[in-house]
Design an enzyme around this catalytic site. Structure first.
Site, PDB file in Angstrom:
ATOM      1  N   HIS A   1       0.809  -1.218   0.000  1.00 42.10           N
ATOM      2  CA  HIS A   1       0.000   0.000   0.000  1.00 42.10           C
ATOM      3  C   HIS A   1       0.842   1.268   0.000  1.00 42.10           C
ATOM      4  CE1 HIS A   1      -3.933  -1.888   0.386  1.00 42.10           C
ATOM      5  NE2 HIS A   1      -3.395  -2.749   1.230  1.00 42.10           N
TER       6      HIS A   1
ATOM      7  N   GLU B   1      -8.984   5.377  -6.434  1.00 44.44           N
ATOM      8  CA  GLU B   1      -7.980   5.772  -7.419  1.00 44.44           C
ATOM      9  C   GLU B   1      -8.608   6.605  -8.526  1.00 44.44           C
ATOM     10  OE1 GLU B   1      -9.205   1.479  -8.506  1.00 44.44           O
ATOM     11  OE2 GLU B   1      -8.867   2.630  -6.688  1.00 44.44           O
TER      12      GLU B   1
ATOM     13  N   ARG C   1      -1.658  15.617 -21.686  1.00 47.90           N
ATOM     14  CA  ARG C   1      -0.453  16.017 -20.956  1.00 47.90           C
ATOM     15  C   ARG C   1      -0.372  15.296 -19.615  1.00 47.90           C
ATOM     16  NH1 ARG C   1      -1.793  21.272 -22.754  1.00 47.90           N
ATOM     17  NH2 ARG C   1      -2.605  21.812 -20.676  1.00 47.90           N
TER      18      ARG C   1
END
Length: 383
Positions: A269, A299, A319
């Site tokens: 983790h 996430e 980008r």
């Protein structure tokens, strides 16, 4: 009106001590050093006032030298409390400069024997410390999180009062008949009002800043430092409503880290937390100041760009994807990011629909192989 000397002194000492103890208690509860320095200043001021009242006892050197040293130290600590609140470190040299200068001047016989000189120098030193306190707040007023105008006003009035005293008072603080002289009456009353006012506004500023920081912490993701879902939803709905009112374009980027569970399983983790923190840094660093960035899931990240079209949104997404891919632990093939892009106009500037469309675009990016950017395209209607 003449006021009894004992009444004036006892009232002054009582207020200074009482407020000082209250500030000490507040400091012990919250451990804010601003209140600690202010408490110290008030308690030292109470002791200095007590010693300063020991006239007509054939020990004038004690109130003249030591009493005024403590009073100047009190003023220095009050200034330091405002300095610390403004985010600067305390200066021991500056704290001791005024009291030390007074003690050194008292060694000079001509100064020690001149009452007008002592009043002028002592008053100007008090005014300097009050002015420094006002300056600390003024120079940092744009970055401090609270309204400092009441404290600025109090410090400015206190400074002005002692400047006036330096030029217009030349009498003994205590008359031989046990009554206070006219100007000294004003000194005591102004000190009482200043102490009460300064304690009140300082405590209010400290409390307000603490509440703002707790609120900010509740709206910020602790791992990445950017906003959380609650903060994003509240701010995004307001920005989208403004864009709708002014007919301005807006773009939403929905980002999801690919293979994140595999990274946690293979490397622990700690590695996952590092990846999340790095992506949050990239997202915040690449977006504009007016854009809203947040971590809204494990996430999953989001960024709302106002006054931006599809081309600008896709360019920013690419980008971000490319920069994240260039990180060392990502470049090894352990992780990547997929990004779905949706236009606010197509969602009617409604956040729920905009998130849904961006999620569909994100799903398309995942289905196409991950590590890519996809723009939401509405399916053509039949018939």
């Amino acid at each position: 009106m003449q006021l009894n000397l004992a009444t004036l002194v006892m009232l002054d000492i009582y207020i200074l001590t009482l407020v000082g103890v209250l500030m000490l208690h507040a400091w012990s509860r919250g451990r804010d050093t601003t209140l600690g320095y202010l408490s110290g200043g008030l308690l030292v001021g109470a002791l200095g006032t007590l010693i300063g009242s020991l006239r007509e006892m054939n020990i004038d050197w004690l109130p003249i030298v030591f009493g005024n040293v403590l009073i100047l130290l009190s003023a220095a600590l009050a200034w330091t409390s405002l300095r610390v609140f403004a985010g600067r470190r305390p200066s021991l040299m500056a704290i001791l400069a005024g009291p030390a200068l007074w003690a050194l001047l008292c060694i000079v016989p001509a100064f020690y024997a001149s009452l007008p000189a002592r009043i002028a120098v002592g008053s100007l030193l008090m005014a300097i410390y009050a002015g420094l306190g006002a300056w600390e707040l003024w120079r940092r007023r744009r970055v401090l999180e609270v309204d400092v105008r009441p404290a600025l006003l109090l410090a400015s009035i206190h400074m002005s009062f002692y400047v006036l005293r330096a030029f217009f008072d030349s009498n003994l603080p205590f008359a031989s008949n046990g009554q206070s002289t006219p100007f000294f009456t004003l000194v005591v009353l102004e000190t009482l009002l200043y102490v009460i006012g300064l304690a009140f506004v300082t405590l209010a500023m400290v409390k307000e800043r603490a509440e703002l920081r707790y609120k900010s912490a509740a709206l910020r993701d602790p791992l990445t430092g950017i906003g959380n879902r609650r903060a994003f939803v509240d701010a995004a709905e307001l920005q989208l409503a403004e864009c709708a009112r002014r007919h301005l374009p807006a773009v939403l980027l929905l980002c999801d880290l690919d293979h994140f569970k595999r990274l946690n399983d293979n490397f622990g983790h700690a590695a996952g937390d590092q990846a999340l923190a790095e992506f949050g840094r990239i997202l915040a660093g690449r977006s504009r100041q007016q854009d809203l960035c947040a971590r809204i899931g494990g996430e999953e990240f989001v960024c709302l760009l106002t006054e931006a079209d599809a081309q600008a949104g896709l360019a920013l997404a690419e980008r971000i994807r490319r920069e994240f891919a260039e990180l060392p632990f990502v470049a090894e093939g352990q992780l990547s990011v997929s990004i779905g892009v949706a236009l606010a106009q197509g969602a009617g500037h409604e956040l729920t629909r905009l998130l849904s469309q961006a999620d569909q675009a994100l799903y398309a990016a995942k289905a196409a192989g991950r590590n890519r950017v996809e723009l939401y395209r509405a399916e053509p209607r039949l018939g």
